[in-house]
Design an enzyme around this catalytic site. Structure first.
Site, PDB file in Angstrom:
ATOM      1  N   ASP A 532      54.533 -20.014 -14.151  1.00 20.42           N
ATOM      2  CA  ASP A 532      55.372 -21.043 -14.740  1.00 20.42           C
ATOM      3  C   ASP A 532      55.836 -22.007 -13.666  1.00 20.42           C
ATOM      4  O   ASP A 532      55.732 -21.724 -12.475  1.00 20.42           O
ATOM      5  CB  ASP A 532      56.566 -20.396 -15.447  1.00 20.42           C
ATOM      6  N   GLU A 612      22.993 -12.032  -0.257  1.00 23.85           N
ATOM      7  CA  GLU A 612      24.291 -12.373  -0.865  1.00 23.85           C
ATOM      8  C   GLU A 612      25.238 -12.967   0.180  1.00 23.85           C
ATOM      9  O   GLU A 612      25.997 -13.894  -0.098  1.00 23.85           O
ATOM     10  CB  GLU A 612      24.914 -11.124  -1.500  1.00 23.85           C
TER      11      GLU A 612
END
Ligand code: GLA
Length: 727
Positions: A532, A612
């Site tokens: 928030d 990777e």
């Protein structure tokens, strides 16, 4: 001047670049809301209509005029007890248990700059960026002053609101409900957009028509919560990303809240946002003052995309603070999904070594480094380094990590305590727990009573003692349960514990950011359970979700994007099969999704193949190149990943010279049709070069016809285009 008071008409007009907000003091001293919408001249008092309506009472002062009723008129700050039977913004009870409030206009003040709220987070601005309007309302019988505060940031189309209530009477009163902002619309047909969810699946989008029912979202969990985000959007029906009038209210508060929308008997709409009224009955002693947290409001006449841009700009530049506000955040690796509680100083250092080799900039040691903490049943509250587990001091570990060229970050959960801890054994009364009852545990932990200063002080000392031991440049501030047992053993009133808890939390955070101005704090609550604007005042980024699955994340980040900028969204690449969903998604796709946030990793690099690792190196190099645009660009939602078979989004630089378009295929079928992604926000009549393919596109075509996406074999493929304007 953004704020104008017309003395003759008694009309306040607030003008921002594209919006106008208007209210009027009427003949009886009531403050009526007139207009919020597209910028305009003139006055909107002609919109007020009067009729003798049954069962809509009339104020005594109206005498025989039975056409004047607050039940039917649009109000700026409606109270219970003055004849408006809709949901009130203010509900006051006196000591005798009598409800009622009658607010009349008593004056106003104008000032340069933006007001602040003591003890609470609020948007801030320079003197020349903002103006403040304070309207003073008074209840004569209670001798109560209610100050309605408006902060105006004209360039951003932002109007903030807060309320200050002052008891000038001789008796205590109780505030039973205080909402920070209310909007009344005399006409229109609206949809309400809310953001609901659960742990590991936050901010799903719900869009429903505002009908003749009170729609209410609420968190009664003591935190803003995974379940409902304190963000309400109201959109005229038919509003899309690009078209239509819409409004936002975003609460600058991290505790319980409620939001309401209702279409009344005369088809008028009321929308409100503020503190949760349940378990709230704030006793206001004579001479004392109550501050309601702030609501940030904005209006867009160009759809939900522009509405989000307004909120993003406000939060990025006028809510987030500190050293990292405008700085690209370090790419981090977090130890949580790499090793959970199972690590030593050596394994942390090994992770740091691998990370350094790949180009990562910061190592974050997550939960498990302190007290007795090899699982989540003990240790919270004892913020001392477990040197036995680490095999060295914290300083030695941090120095070693720094020597590899990495910053060091650490995890805390300051508001929590386990019963199996030294702190609990010493201070069992420091927890929130009802007398005569056993407390409710959450993740087997209890909540410290942050409404008490001595508790906040004691934890603050512990946290600082750790931060002072070594070169710690990042802190992850977690809270991993909801607050249930609302009872303090301290001196505060029981009715205000949850509010006082938030003041205690904010006080702690304020002290922390002042003492360590260069410390980057990332908020977290089991991921995004306290995401928030209140937390963002202290922590410029928040871990968006404990769900790191790239496919779910396209939806979680989509929902989050309605109210919050990319710079605040914590997002990491994690291992596959994903630990929350078991889904397998390519490293490329995981990278593309995590890049649309504060990029990082949350896996054991040691388990990656060489191929990777090369991909990780490429991702990091790409992110470093693009981070400025990603964090500060205008964010466009190009699809709805809840309904479309493709997730697509875009960032465009302020000057429109550069854009990044991302897409992830969410569906795969045989003989797939082509998806076309319409790009937005480019300069019209221009040409853009895609850096990836060296292909040049007409901007008009990109915006009208889009980019074709051809899914190849395999699920969840990712695509991106880096477009640069040709001169
Ligand atoms: C929460 C956080 C995770 C991790 C754990 C540690 O769930 O969201 O990221 O920090 O706590 O216990």
């Amino acid at each position: 001047m953004a704020i104008i008071f017309n003395e003759t008409e008694k009309i306040f007009s607030i003008h921002t670049k594209n919006s106008t907000y208007q209210m009027k003091v009427d003949a009886y001293g009531f403050l009526l809301h007139l207009y919020y919408g597209r910028r305009t001249n003139g006055t909107a008092d002609y919109l007020l209509t009067y009729a003798d309506r049954g069962f809509s009472g009339n104020p005594y002062d109206a005498g025989q005029d039975r056409t004047y009723s607050l039940d039917a008129l649009p109000q700026e700050f409606p109270c219970r007890g003055n004849g408006d039977f809709r949901s009130p913004a203010l509900d006051v009870k006196d000591e005798g248990g009598i409800y009622g409030c009658d607010l009349r206009y008593d004056g106003y003040r104008l000032s340069k700059g933006k007001y602040a709220i003591p003890g609470l987070p609020a948007a801030y601005a320079d003197e020349d960026e903002a103006e403040t309007l304070e309207i003073i309302m008074k209840d004569e019988a209670l001798n109560l002053q209610v100050h309605l505060l408006y902060g105006v940031l004209p360039k951003l189309d932002i109007v903030t609101r807060s309320v200050r209530i002052q008891n000038d009477g001789e008796k205590r009163i109780f505030l039973e409900k205080v909402q920070s902002a209310c909007l009344d619309f005399v006409g229109g047909q609206f949809d309400l957009l809310t953001f609901y969810g659960r742990h590991a699946m936050e901010r799903n989008v719900q869009r429903t028509a505002v009908t003749h029912t009170c729609q209410r979202i609420c968190s009664r969990r003591g935190t803003s919560s995974h379940q409902y985000n304190p963000l309400l959007l109201l959109a005229e029906q038919g509003t899309t990303e690009e078209h239509g009038a819409c409004y936002a209210m975003s609460f600058v508060y991290s505790g319980g809240f409620q939001g309401e929308a209702e279409r009344d008997q005369f088809n008028q709409t009321r929308m409100m946002l503020g503190l949760c009224e349940e378990q709230f009955s704030y006793p206001l002693a004579p001479g004392s003052v109550f501050h309601a947290p702030e609501v940030i409001m904005t209006y867009s006449q160009e759809g939900l995309g522009q509405l989000s841009h307004n909120l993003h700009k406000c939060i990025r530049r006028h809510v987030c603070r500190g050293h990292y506000r405008d700085v690209v955040r370090p790419i981090l690796v977090n130890s949580w999904e790499a090793s959970y509680f199972n690590f030593s100083g050596q394994t942390i250092l090994d992770l740091a070594r691998e990370a350094a080799d790949l180009g990562v900039e910061m190592l974050v040691m997550d939960d498990g480094w302190f007290g007795k903490r090899d699982d989540d049943y003990s240790g919270l509250g004892d913020w001392n380094v477990n040197e036995q587990k680490l095999g060295c001091s914290l300083k030695e570990l941090v120095d070693n990590v720094n020597a590899l060229g990495l910053k060091f970050g650490i995890w805390f959960e300051p508001e929590m305590i386990n019963e199996d801890s030294e702190l609990y054994r010493a201070h069992p009364d420091w927890v929130l727990a009802l007398p005569e009852r056993k407390p409710v545990r959450g993740r087997y932990q209890l909540v410290l009573d942050f409404s008490r200063k001595e508790v906040v002080d004691a934890i603050y000392e512990q946290v600082c003692a750790i931060l002072d031991q070594a070169n710690i440049e990042y802190l992850k501030w977690d809270i991993n349960r909801s607050i249930c047992d609302v009872y303090t053993h301290g001196e505060k009133a029981q009715e205000t514990v949850l509010y006082d808890y938030m003041l205690g939390l904010y006080d702690f955070l304020e002290r922390l950011v002042n003492r360590y101005p260069k410390l980057l704090i990332e908020g977290c609550s089991g991921g995004g359970g306290r995401f928030d604007a209140g937390m963002l005042y202290y922590t410029p980024q928040i871990w968006c979700s404990d769900n790191t699955d790239a496919v779910d994340r396209t939806r979680i980040q989509y929902g989050t994007s309605f109210g919050y900028p990319v710079s605040t969204v914590g997002s990491h690449v994690s291992a596959v099969p994903n630990h929350q969903t078991g889904r397998i998604v390519s490293l490329k796709t995981r990278g593309v999704v995590a890049m649309s946030g504060t990029f990082g990793y949350e896996l054991d690099f040691g388990k990656l193949s060489e191929e990777e690792k090369s991909e990780v190196r490429r991702q990091i190099a790409t992110y470093k190149e693009l981070a400025g645009l990603i964090q500060n660009g205008d964010y466009y939602r190009l699809s709805n990943p809840f309904t479309d078979e493709i997730a697509a989004w875009e960032m465009v630089s302020d000057d429109k010279d550069e854009a990044l378009v991302f897409a992830v295929m969410l569906e795969i079928h045989g003989n797939m049709p082509v998806s076309y992604i319409k790009v937005r926000g480019l300069s019209a009549d221009s040409f853009y070069l895609d850096e990836m393919t060296q292909k040049v596109y007409s901007s008009n075509m990109l915006m009208e016809s889009g980019l074709p996406v051809m899914a190849g074999l395999g699920a969840y493929q990712a695509f991106y285009w880096h477009l640069k304007k040709q001169v």
